[in-house]
Design a protein around this motif. Structure first.
Motif, PDB file in Angstrom:
ATOM      1  N   ALA A   7       0.846  -1.193   0.000  1.00  0.00           N
ATOM      2  CA  ALA A   7       0.000   0.000   0.000  1.00  0.00           C
ATOM      3  C   ALA A   7       0.876   1.234   0.000  1.00  0.00           C
ATOM      4  O   ALA A   7       1.896   1.306   0.700  1.00  0.00           O
ATOM      5  CB  ALA A   7      -0.903  -0.001   1.226  1.00  0.00           C
ATOM      6  N   GLY A   9      -0.239   5.028   0.629  1.00  0.00           N
ATOM      7  CA  GLY A   9      -1.433   5.793   0.961  1.00  0.00           C
ATOM      8  C   GLY A   9      -2.638   4.876   0.920  1.00  0.00           C
ATOM      9  O   GLY A   9      -2.653   3.810   1.540  1.00  0.00           O
ATOM     10  N   ASN A  10      -3.653   5.270   0.157  1.00  0.00           N
ATOM     11  CA  ASN A  10      -4.860   4.458   0.027  1.00  0.00           C
ATOM     12  C   ASN A  10      -4.831   3.552  -1.195  1.00  0.00           C
ATOM     13  O   ASN A  10      -5.810   2.845  -1.450  1.00  0.00           O
ATOM     14  CB  ASN A  10      -6.093   5.373  -0.058  1.00  0.00           C
ATOM     15  N   ASP A  11      -3.737   3.560  -1.936  1.00  0.00           N
ATOM     16  CA  ASP A  11      -3.641   2.773  -3.162  1.00  0.00           C
ATOM     17  C   ASP A  11      -2.856   1.490  -2.918  1.00  0.00           C
ATOM     18  O   ASP A  11      -1.884   1.479  -2.147  1.00  0.00           O
ATOM     19  CB  ASP A  11      -2.960   3.577  -4.273  1.00  0.00           C
ATOM     20  N   ILE A  12      -3.284   0.423  -3.567  1.00  0.00           N
ATOM     21  CA  ILE A  12      -2.638  -0.881  -3.419  1.00  0.00           C
ATOM     22  C   ILE A  12      -2.076  -1.310  -4.774  1.00  0.00           C
ATOM     23  O   ILE A  12      -2.749  -1.198  -5.807  1.00  0.00           O
ATOM     24  CB  ILE A  12      -3.631  -1.925  -2.879  1.00  0.00           C
ATOM     25  N   ARG A  47       3.904   0.128   2.473  1.00  0.00           N
ATOM     26  CA  ARG A  47       3.659  -0.824   3.573  1.00  0.00           C
ATOM     27  C   ARG A  47       3.289  -2.170   2.966  1.00  0.00           C
ATOM     28  O   ARG A  47       2.338  -2.265   2.178  1.00  0.00           O
ATOM     29  CB  ARG A  47       2.536  -0.309   4.475  1.00  0.00           C
ATOM     30  N   GLU A  53      -5.005 -10.923  -1.914  1.00  0.00           N
ATOM     31  CA  GLU A  53      -6.199 -10.362  -1.302  1.00  0.00           C
ATOM     32  C   GLU A  53      -7.286 -11.428  -1.209  1.00  0.00           C
ATOM     33  O   GLU A  53      -7.661 -12.034  -2.206  1.00  0.00           O
ATOM     34  CB  GLU A  53      -6.718  -9.178  -2.128  1.00  0.00           C
TER      35      GLU A  53
END
Length: 262
Positions: A7, A9-12, A47, A53
């Motif tokens: 990740a 930020g909010n992007d994976i 991170r 997933e």
């Protein structure tokens, strides 16, 4: 290759490691095809996440002879398979949540196989073409519940609590799965140490065997069994699973009440 899901930020994204601190970002999910982009991501900005997933997780019990012996279970003549829910999967650094009803929660280091090319009735000689790569797994188990379930002829809750299948930290491709050192450390102390050459049913057999009944999909995970040396962990502990060529999967153990209050 070393592949990670991470990740920013909010992007994976998925990325392929190009140096100890940098990743070349991939386009989409890599299990069927690895497609590079021009974007380079640095460790300081990302991170690491669970490598897959919401995976389907297939497990195998008593797959090291010495582990079967330490549990008092006869060596299986057929692979002792079970499944874990996808909600059990967590990534590196995420907490293993010690459930409120837990009495003894054990660690189990395992080699995890990640399927790349799906298929059914995969022949032994074709298995390697269906494997994308490998990662570390911890088949966390609540023993009293597990044993009570096994006496009733089932197995779900004892191995299926949320957070009971840490995976990671990365996916390694091209490994010789027949000869990999595997170990567990609890608070820095070595507790398990064997080699995948000791598997009763090896990776090739397991992928082919499961696929005889179930169509395997890209991103499916097969955890292949744990060697002897299993033992309990409690809130406050840190458990590490290390596999040669992959790295170290580290997770803290946190009481459910503390986790809910975070």
């Amino acid at each position: 290759m070393i592949i990670a899901r991470y990740a920013i930020g909010n992007d994976i994204h998925y990325g392929q490691q190009i140096s100890p601190t940098q990743w070349r970002r991939l386009s989409g999910v890599p299990f069927e095809a690895v497609v590079h982009t021009d974007q380079i991501d640095d460790n300081q900005h990302l991170r690491l996440l669970c490598p897959v997933e919401r995976p389907r997780i297939f497990g195998v019990g008593f797959n090291y002879a010495a582990h079967a012996k330490e549990t008092g279970h006869p060596l299986p003549t057929r692979a002792a398979t079970f499944m874990k829910p996808d909600s059990a999967a967590i990534g590196p650094g995420e907490p293993i949540v010690y459930p409120a009803e837990g009495q003894r929660v054990d660690f189990e280091c395992e080699l995890a196989v990640i399927i790349g090319k799906g298929g059914r009735r995969i022949a032994h000689e074709d298995v390697d073409a269906h494997i994308f790569g490998f990662t570390c797994a911890n088949d966390v188990s609540e023993r009293p519940i597990q044993f009570a379930e096994m006496e009733a002829g089932c197995l779900l809750i004892g191995k299926g609590f949320d957070s009971f299948c840490p995976l990671g930290p990365v996916i390694a491709t091209g490994l010789n799965h027949r000869n990999l050192a595997i170990a567990t450390r609890l608070n820095g102390q070595l507790r398990q140490s064997r080699n995948t050459s000791d598997l009763v049913f090896d990776v090739t057999y397991l992928v082919s065997y499961i696929s005889q009944a179930i169509t395997l999909r890209p991103g499916d995970v097969i955890i292949t069994g744990t060697p002897q040396g299993i033992g309990p962990m409690v809130p406050g502990d840190v458990v590490e699973v290390e596999i040669e060529g992959i790295g170290i999967l580290q997770n803290p153990v946190v009481a459910e009440a503390d986790w809910l209050a975070r």
